[in-house]
Write a protein that holds these residues in place. Structure first.
Motif, PDB file in Angstrom:
ATOM      1  N   SER A   1       1.139  -1.161  -0.252  1.00 39.10           N
ATOM      2  CA  SER A   1       0.061   0.464  -0.141  1.00 39.10           C
ATOM      3  C   SER A   1       0.952   1.473   0.294  1.00 39.10           C
ATOM      4  O   SER A   1       0.179   2.660  -0.740  1.00 39.10           O
ATOM      5  CB  SER A   1      -1.008  -0.048   1.058  1.00 39.10           C
ATOM      6  OG  SER A   1       0.044   0.224   2.715  1.00 39.10           O
ATOM      7  N   LEU A   2       1.891   1.443   0.763  1.00 40.28           N
ATOM      8  CA  LEU A   2       2.970   2.114   0.979  1.00 40.28           C
ATOM      9  C   LEU A   2       2.189   3.360   1.368  1.00 40.28           C
ATOM     10  O   LEU A   2       2.990   4.597   0.946  1.00 40.28           O
ATOM     11  CB  LEU A   2       3.471   2.715  -0.711  1.00 40.28           C
ATOM     12  CG  LEU A   2       4.300   1.749  -1.112  1.00 40.28           C
ATOM     13  CD1 LEU A   2       5.191   2.084  -2.616  1.00 40.28           C
ATOM     14  CD2 LEU A   2       5.910   1.273   0.231  1.00 40.28           C
ATOM     15  N   LYS A   3       1.195   3.407   1.817  1.00 39.81           N
ATOM     16  CA  LYS A   3       0.865   4.036   2.952  1.00 39.81           C
ATOM     17  C   LYS A   3       0.865   4.161   4.799  1.00 39.81           C
ATOM     18  O   LYS A   3       0.394   2.692   4.707  1.00 39.81           O
ATOM     19  CB  LYS A   3      -0.602   4.898   2.313  1.00 39.81           C
ATOM     20  CG  LYS A   3      -1.710   4.044   1.490  1.00 39.81           C
ATOM     21  CD  LYS A   3      -2.858   4.856   1.270  1.00 39.81           C
ATOM     22  CE  LYS A   3      -4.180   3.571   0.866  1.00 39.81           C
ATOM     23  NZ  LYS A   3      -4.731   4.166  -0.087  1.00 39.81           N
ATOM     24  N   ALA A   4       0.209   5.055   5.110  1.00 42.12           N
ATOM     25  CA  ALA A   4      -0.029   5.067   6.468  1.00 42.12           C
ATOM     26  C   ALA A   4      -1.396   5.002   7.415  1.00 42.12           C
ATOM     27  O   ALA A   4      -2.038   6.093   6.732  1.00 42.12           O
ATOM     28  CB  ALA A   4       0.943   5.676   7.178  1.00 42.12           C
ATOM     29  N   GLU A   5      -2.152   3.986   7.032  1.00 37.51           N
ATOM     30  CA  GLU A   5      -3.072   3.862   7.824  1.00 37.51           C
ATOM     31  C   GLU A   5      -3.791   2.896   8.258  1.00 37.51           C
ATOM     32  O   GLU A   5      -2.904   2.369   9.181  1.00 37.51           O
ATOM     33  CB  GLU A   5      -4.498   3.287   6.275  1.00 37.51           C
ATOM     34  CG  GLU A   5      -3.687   4.077   5.205  1.00 37.51           C
ATOM     35  CD  GLU A   5      -5.212   3.389   3.947  1.00 37.51           C
ATOM     36  OE1 GLU A   5      -6.268   4.119   3.205  1.00 37.51           O
ATOM     37  OE2 GLU A   5      -4.938   2.028   3.188  1.00 37.51           O
ATOM     38  N   HIS A   6      -4.571   2.383   8.878  1.00 38.48           N
ATOM     39  CA  HIS A   6      -5.215   1.410  10.468  1.00 38.48           C
ATOM     40  C   HIS A   6      -4.121   1.967  11.526  1.00 38.48           C
ATOM     41  O   HIS A   6      -3.547   0.859  12.301  1.00 38.48           O
ATOM     42  CB  HIS A   6      -4.398   0.366   9.773  1.00 38.48           C
ATOM     43  CG  HIS A   6      -5.170  -0.325   8.722  1.00 38.48           C
ATOM     44  ND1 HIS A   6      -6.734   0.196   8.468  1.00 38.48           N
ATOM     45  CD2 HIS A   6      -5.083  -0.921   7.242  1.00 38.48           C
ATOM     46  CE1 HIS A   6      -6.857  -0.398   6.494  1.00 38.48           C
ATOM     47  NE2 HIS A   6      -5.775  -0.846   6.596  1.00 38.48           N
ATOM     48  N   ILE A   7      -3.645   3.113  12.024  1.00 36.87           N
ATOM     49  CA  ILE A   7      -3.221   4.092  12.898  1.00 36.87           C
ATOM     50  C   ILE A   7      -4.146   4.398  13.816  1.00 36.87           C
ATOM     51  O   ILE A   7      -5.587   4.715  13.936  1.00 36.87           O
ATOM     52  CB  ILE A   7      -2.374   5.104  12.772  1.00 36.87           C
ATOM     53  CG1 ILE A   7      -1.374   4.614  11.318  1.00 36.87           C
ATOM     54  CG2 ILE A   7      -1.355   5.110  14.033  1.00 36.87           C
ATOM     55  CD1 ILE A   7      -0.982   5.999  11.026  1.00 36.87           C
ATOM     56  N   GLY A   8      -4.342   3.765  15.347  1.00 29.98           N
ATOM     57  CA  GLY A   8      -4.533   3.808  16.048  1.00 29.98           C
ATOM     58  C   GLY A   8      -4.506   3.418  17.666  1.00 29.98           C
ATOM     59  O   GLY A   8      -2.743   3.680  18.070  1.00 29.98           O
ATOM     60  N   ARG A   9      -5.342   4.245  18.719  1.00 27.08           N
ATOM     61  CA  ARG A   9      -4.662   3.376  20.255  1.00 27.08           C
ATOM     62  C   ARG A   9      -5.786   2.829  21.249  1.00 27.08           C
ATOM     63  O   ARG A   9      -7.173   3.583  20.824  1.00 27.08           O
ATOM     64  CB  ARG A   9      -4.430   5.300  21.115  1.00 27.08           C
ATOM     65  CG  ARG A   9      -3.936   5.787  22.212  1.00 27.08           C
ATOM     66  CD  ARG A   9      -3.400   6.463  22.822  1.00 27.08           C
ATOM     67  NE  ARG A   9      -2.000   6.544  22.580  1.00 27.08           N
ATOM     68  CZ  ARG A   9      -1.406   7.330  23.334  1.00 27.08           C
ATOM     69  NH1 ARG A   9      -1.444   8.292  23.920  1.00 27.08           N
ATOM     70  NH2 ARG A   9       0.432   7.102  22.807  1.00 27.08           N
ATOM     71  N   VAL A  10      -6.022   2.217  21.717  1.00 30.88           N
ATOM     72  CA  VAL A  10      -6.307   1.584  22.750  1.00 30.88           C
ATOM     73  C   VAL A  10      -6.070   2.010  23.931  1.00 30.88           C
ATOM     74  O   VAL A  10      -4.702   1.704  24.593  1.00 30.88           O
ATOM     75  CB  VAL A  10      -6.444  -0.087  22.744  1.00 30.88           C
ATOM     76  CG1 VAL A  10      -7.372  -0.907  23.529  1.00 30.88           C
ATOM     77  CG2 VAL A  10      -6.351  -0.929  20.898  1.00 30.88           C
ATOM     78  N   GLU A  11      -7.017   2.575  24.781  1.00 28.59           N
ATOM     79  CA  GLU A  11      -7.335   3.143  25.892  1.00 28.59           C
ATOM     80  C   GLU A  11      -7.495   2.257  26.898  1.00 28.59           C
ATOM     81  O   GLU A  11      -8.343   1.252  26.410  1.00 28.59           O
ATOM     82  CB  GLU A  11      -8.516   3.949  26.339  1.00 28.59           C
ATOM     83  CG  GLU A  11      -8.367   5.781  25.108  1.00 28.59           C
ATOM     84  CD  GLU A  11      -6.894   6.269  25.632  1.00 28.59           C
ATOM     85  OE1 GLU A  11      -5.602   6.370  26.675  1.00 28.59           O
ATOM     86  OE2 GLU A  11      -6.924   7.355  24.736  1.00 28.59           O
ATOM     87  N   ALA A  12      -6.952   1.639  28.194  1.00 24.80           N
ATOM     88  CA  ALA A  12      -7.464   1.215  28.755  1.00 24.80           C
ATOM     89  C   ALA A  12      -8.605   0.772  29.328  1.00 24.80           C
ATOM     90  O   ALA A  12      -8.936  -0.107  29.324  1.00 24.80           O
ATOM     91  CB  ALA A  12      -7.093   1.703  30.659  1.00 24.80           C
TER      92      ALA A  12
END
Length: 240
Positions: free
Chosen positions: A198-209
């Motif tokens: 894909s050569l792109k940054a997708e599906h980025i996130g953070r899971v909080e407690a």
């Protein structure tokens, strides 16, 4: 973690210098040139060391090409790993030669993964000495930091054909086991799922407690372990 569909990264955010000095810092850095390259670096160890390494790599990536080697100009992931290893060794050497005495306290370990156009995705584990190893079929995932509590789950359940959703579930279960056993690891958890080619940054996130999905996975996993234990045959005790 290497999958047939790409790469999956997850990191916690807790750092500590004793029980009374616990902080939250992002341990994942992503560099992106859409259509040309995506690189991800995760860190564990001395915070001053890892922040200095990331800052140097970031600054050098913005300088003219003829000034200094840059991750954004590296011709291959192997060369990028060499660059990161050299920078890590440079930072640790500088700290040690700066009059400090606790040499081992400056150590850090890094995971570098990503893809550069024209080649396949690659994943590297980089040691404090600057040398590194590459993930492959026999070693398809790397862990750094506190690894012993979550590793057995990964070893038993990893499959290269996992979807990103299943891989995320596996990593959350693995982290959950570590969170419950070691106070030096803590949420929130950062993640990045990279689609091959894909050569792109997708599906980025953070899971909080307090993330509801995370809490459900944690609770159901604990219940499943108890139920599985109950179904195992009883052990015969020696009565002699």
């Amino acid at each position: 973690m290497m999958l047939r569909g790409g790469l999956v990264f997850m990191s916690d955010t807790r750092t500590n210098a004793g029980l009374d000095n616990i902080s939250t810092f992002k341990k994942m850095k992503i560099w992106e040139e859409p259509g040309e390259r995506v690189l991800t670096l995760m860190s564990a160890g001395n915070l001053a060391t890892t922040q200095a390494v990331v800052s140097l790599l970031d600054e050098r990536s913005k300088l003219p090409e003829d000034r200094t080697p840059s991750l954004m100009k590296a011709p291959s992931m192997f060369q990028a790993a060499c660059m990161v290893g050299d920078t890590l060794r440079e930072v640790i050497k500088g700290l040690r030669e700066g009059g400090q005495r606790a040499d081992s306290g400056f150590d850090a370990t890094l995971i570098l993964g990503g893809q550069i156009a024209g080649s396949a995705p690659r994943l590297f584990l980089i040691y404090p000495e600057g040398n590194f190893i590459e993930a492959g079929e026999d070693t398809p995932f790397f862990q750094i930091g506190e690894i012993k509590y979550g590793r057995p789950i990964l070893v038993r359940a990893y499959d290269p054909d996992l979807t990103f959703a299943s891989a995320m579930k596996l990593l959350l279960v693995s982290f959950d086991s570590t969170l419950k056993a070691n106070l030096s690891v803590g949420a929130p958890l950062d993640y990045f799922c990279y689609d091959v080619d894909s050569l792109k940054a997708e599906h980025i996130g953070r899971v909080e407690a307090d993330n509801q999905q995370f809490q459900t996975i944690s609770t159901q996993w604990g219940n499943a372990l108890k139920q599985a234990l109950d179904t195992l045959p009883d052990v015969a005790l020696n009565t002699d």
